[in-house]
Write an enzyme that holds these catalytic residues in place. Structure first.
Site, PDB file in Angstrom:
ATOM      1  N   ARG A   1      32.242 -17.326 -30.770  1.00  0.00           N
ATOM      2  CA  ARG A   1      31.536 -16.231 -31.464  1.00  0.00           C
ATOM      3  C   ARG A   1      30.692 -15.390 -30.520  1.00  0.00           C
ATOM      4  O   ARG A   1      30.343 -14.244 -30.837  1.00  0.00           O
ATOM      5  CB  ARG A   1      30.658 -16.782 -32.604  1.00  0.00           C
ATOM      6  CG  ARG A   1      29.887 -15.662 -33.320  1.00  0.00           C
ATOM      7  CD  ARG A   1      29.163 -16.097 -34.575  1.00  0.00           C
ATOM      8  NE  ARG A   1      28.484 -17.356 -34.461  1.00  0.00           N
ATOM      9  CZ  ARG A   1      27.335 -17.552 -33.813  1.00  0.00           C
ATOM     10  NH1 ARG A   1      26.724 -16.546 -33.204  1.00  0.00           N
ATOM     11  NH2 ARG A   1      26.793 -18.750 -33.763  1.00  0.00           N
TER      12      ARG A   1
ATOM     13  N   TYR B   1      37.044   8.758 -40.929  1.00  0.00           N
ATOM     14  CA  TYR B   1      37.803   7.660 -41.535  1.00  0.00           C
ATOM     15  C   TYR B   1      37.088   7.149 -42.790  1.00  0.00           C
ATOM     16  O   TYR B   1      35.863   6.969 -42.783  1.00  0.00           O
ATOM     17  CB  TYR B   1      37.948   6.539 -40.497  1.00  0.00           C
ATOM     18  CG  TYR B   1      38.609   5.311 -41.030  1.00  0.00           C
ATOM     19  CD1 TYR B   1      39.971   5.305 -41.307  1.00  0.00           C
ATOM     20  CD2 TYR B   1      37.884   4.152 -41.274  1.00  0.00           C
ATOM     21  CE1 TYR B   1      40.589   4.163 -41.809  1.00  0.00           C
ATOM     22  CE2 TYR B   1      38.495   3.008 -41.770  1.00  0.00           C
ATOM     23  CZ  TYR B   1      39.841   3.030 -42.041  1.00  0.00           C
ATOM     24  OH  TYR B   1      40.446   1.905 -42.530  1.00  0.00           O
TER      25      TYR B   1
ATOM     26  N   ASP C   1      34.896   7.901 -32.281  1.00  0.00           N
ATOM     27  CA  ASP C   1      36.013   7.028 -32.656  1.00  0.00           C
ATOM     28  C   ASP C   1      37.270   7.667 -32.068  1.00  0.00           C
ATOM     29  O   ASP C   1      37.684   8.743 -32.480  1.00  0.00           O
ATOM     30  CB  ASP C   1      36.075   6.940 -34.183  1.00  0.00           C
ATOM     31  CG  ASP C   1      37.213   6.065 -34.692  1.00  0.00           C
ATOM     32  OD1 ASP C   1      38.228   5.927 -33.970  1.00  0.00           O
ATOM     33  OD2 ASP C   1      37.098   5.541 -35.817  1.00  0.00           O
TER      34      ASP C   1
ATOM     35  N   LYS D   1      45.641  -0.157 -34.639  1.00  0.00           N
ATOM     36  CA  LYS D   1      46.586   0.957 -34.641  1.00  0.00           C
ATOM     37  C   LYS D   1      47.335   0.994 -33.308  1.00  0.00           C
ATOM     38  O   LYS D   1      48.038   0.059 -33.005  1.00  0.00           O
ATOM     39  CB  LYS D   1      45.832   2.264 -34.915  1.00  0.00           C
ATOM     40  CG  LYS D   1      44.780   2.148 -36.026  1.00  0.00           C
ATOM     41  CD  LYS D   1      45.354   1.922 -37.403  1.00  0.00           C
ATOM     42  CE  LYS D   1      44.337   1.499 -38.456  1.00  0.00           C
ATOM     43  NZ  LYS D   1      43.151   2.329 -38.579  1.00  0.00           N
TER      44      LYS D   1
HETATM   45  C1  LIG Z   1      41.890   2.145 -39.201  1.00  0.00           C
HETATM   46  C2  LIG Z   1      40.754   2.893 -38.666  1.00  0.00           C
HETATM   47  C3  LIG Z   1      39.484   2.322 -38.609  1.00  0.00           C
HETATM   48  C4  LIG Z   1      39.193   0.946 -39.151  1.00  0.00           C
HETATM   49  O1  LIG Z   1      39.865  -0.040 -38.432  1.00  0.00           O
HETATM   50  P1  LIG Z   1      40.218  -1.493 -39.010  1.00  0.00           P
HETATM   51  O2  LIG Z   1      40.856  -2.149 -37.837  1.00  0.00           O
HETATM   52  O3  LIG Z   1      41.116  -1.314 -40.189  1.00  0.00           O
HETATM   53  O4  LIG Z   1      38.927  -2.130 -39.396  1.00  0.00           O
HETATM   54  C5  LIG Z   1      38.462   3.075 -38.054  1.00  0.00           C
HETATM   55  N1  LIG Z   1      38.656   4.323 -37.594  1.00  0.00           N
HETATM   56  C6  LIG Z   1      39.871   4.902 -37.645  1.00  0.00           C
HETATM   57  C7  LIG Z   1      40.029   6.282 -37.123  1.00  0.00           C
HETATM   58  C8  LIG Z   1      40.957   4.213 -38.185  1.00  0.00           C
HETATM   59  O5  LIG Z   1      42.139   4.804 -38.244  1.00  0.00           O
END
Ligand SMILES: *Cc1c(COP(=O)(O)O)cnc(C)c1O
Length: 379
Positions: free
Chosen positions: A45, A99, A171, A196
């Site tokens: 952790r 998002y 992000d 992703k």
């Molecule tokens: C999917 C996504 C997230 C969240 O990610 P998770 O892995 O599903 O928690 C945050 N920002 C963007 C731009 C995303 O496409």
């Protein structure tokens, strides 16, 4: 320094015991070595096992950053980073159309903790200063907003953050480090959903925070307390997936351009949103700031909601599922999936109609994807 494609392969590869590929370290705890600080005790952790250390080095090198920390999901990275820099009474400037999960976290969780926010249009620098308050601490944007792929004035945003002593957070999930490297542009903290493109195989959720060592350390300490660590098996898969990021994204991008052009000239299609098209409102800025336009696009059909549903139901290759960045193309209506947590009014204000279709280009042959869309559009 070597090029990104090479760093994807060779950075963060300690070759422990001569192993060419990074093995899985499936151990929760490690022999006590007299560590002086709680955060240095080797424990899963606390994000410091061999799986983590190797992955962190690879992630940091992608964006030429000093440090990185992997997290259990993209939302673990985003929520932990926001909680690190914002305390009760503080104020956040948040880009319009971020998002859905991030929007919901800020409006539902941070608000409950006494952190307020205002929305900003990241493409309109003149509108930012009037929204500043005495307790504004951070500004949060996305490189490519989802699902309309808007690109803000990121250079002015960094200058604005510096001038007003705000933490600049970005992000970079949809753009990927291949197309934008936030540290090179002066951002303080970069966030990723590695679920992703970075992992790229639709088989784990994971996240990452990348940035200056001092910021990553602050966030890691928060993460150690909140508990959103990445499991060693997922860390192994992400480490492996990262090696092919370069070839995957370039191929998906090539196909996305071909698909966008084909859709743009199709009589059933009213509008295509892809930053690589001259018709996109931020095309010029995207050309200047990004090395490529990515593999995601969205579009509107003349037939509206009913036609959109029929199209999604008729596709033979593209799978009807949320998320993006995997090897199989995915097709979805954001209003029912990624942006379902928002109220219809908020969605409408952000230009996300109920009939908008989002397409994540996979690694199938582009010709097959175009044919699949074509047959589905004929229905
Ligand atoms: C999917 C996504 C997230 C969240 O990610 P998770 O892995 O599903 O928690 C945050 N920002 C963007 C731009 C995303 O496409």
């Amino acid at each position: 320094m070597t090029r990104l494609e090479t760093r994807l392969i060779h950075a963060g590869e300690p070759r422990l015991l001569g192993a060419v590929a990074m093995p899985i370290f499936q151990s929760s705890t490690y022999i006590f070595g007299g560590e002086k600080s709680y955060h240095d005790i080797r424990y899963l952790r606390l994000n410091n096992t061999p799986s983590h250390t190797a992955l962190h080095a690879k992630l940091a090198s992608l964006e030429s950053a000093e440090a990185a920390v992997a997290t259990a999901s993209g939302m673990a990275a985003i929520s932990t980073a926001l909680l690190t820099f914002l305390a009760p009474g503080d104020h956040l400037l948040l880009q319009d159309g971020v998002y859905g999960g991030t929007h919901d976290f800020v409006t539902q969780e941070l608000m409950g903790l006494g952190v307020t926010h205002d929305s900003i249009d990241a493409g309109d620098p003149a509108s930012w200063e009037p929204k500043l308050r005495s307790r504004t601490r951070a500004v949060y944007v996305e490189t490519l907003s989802n699902p309309l792929w808007r690109v803000g004035d990121l250079e002015s945003l960094v200058a604005f953050a510096r001038k007003h002593d705000l933490v600049s957070m970005i992000d970079n999930t949809a753009a990927t480090p291949l197309n934008f490297r936030p540290m090179d542009h002066g951002f303080d903290v970069c966030l990723h959903s590695c679920t992703k493109y970075l992992n790229g195989h639709s088989d784990i959720v994971a996240g990452a925070v990348i940035g200056k060592a001092s910021n990553v350390e602050k966030i890691t300490r928060r993460l150690n307390h909140l508990g959103g660590c990445l499991d060693p098996h997922a860390a192994f898969l992400l480490h492996r997936g990262l090696k092919t990021l370069g070839v995957r994204v370039r191929e998906q991008e090539r196909s996305a351009i071909a698909i966008s052009r084909s859709l743009e000239s199709h009589p059933a299609v009213a509008r295509v949103h892809y930053p690589g098209l001259e018709s996109h409102p931020d095309h010029t800025r995207a050309r200047r700031l990004l090395q490529g336009f990515g593999g995601m696009l969205s579009f509107e059909l003349h037939g509206g909601l009913e036609a959109a549903e029929r199209l999604i139901g008729s596709m033979k290759l593209a799978v009807d599922a949320p998320s993006f960045g995997g090897p199989e193309s995915l097709v979805t209506r954001p209003a029912t999936t990624s942006h379902a947590g928002m109220s219809p009014e908020v969605r409408r204000r952000q230009g996300i109609s109920d009939s908008l279709v989002r397409f994540s280009t996979g690694l199938e042959a582009a010709e097959d994807l175009i044919e699949d869309l074509d047959q589905a559009l004929r229905r």
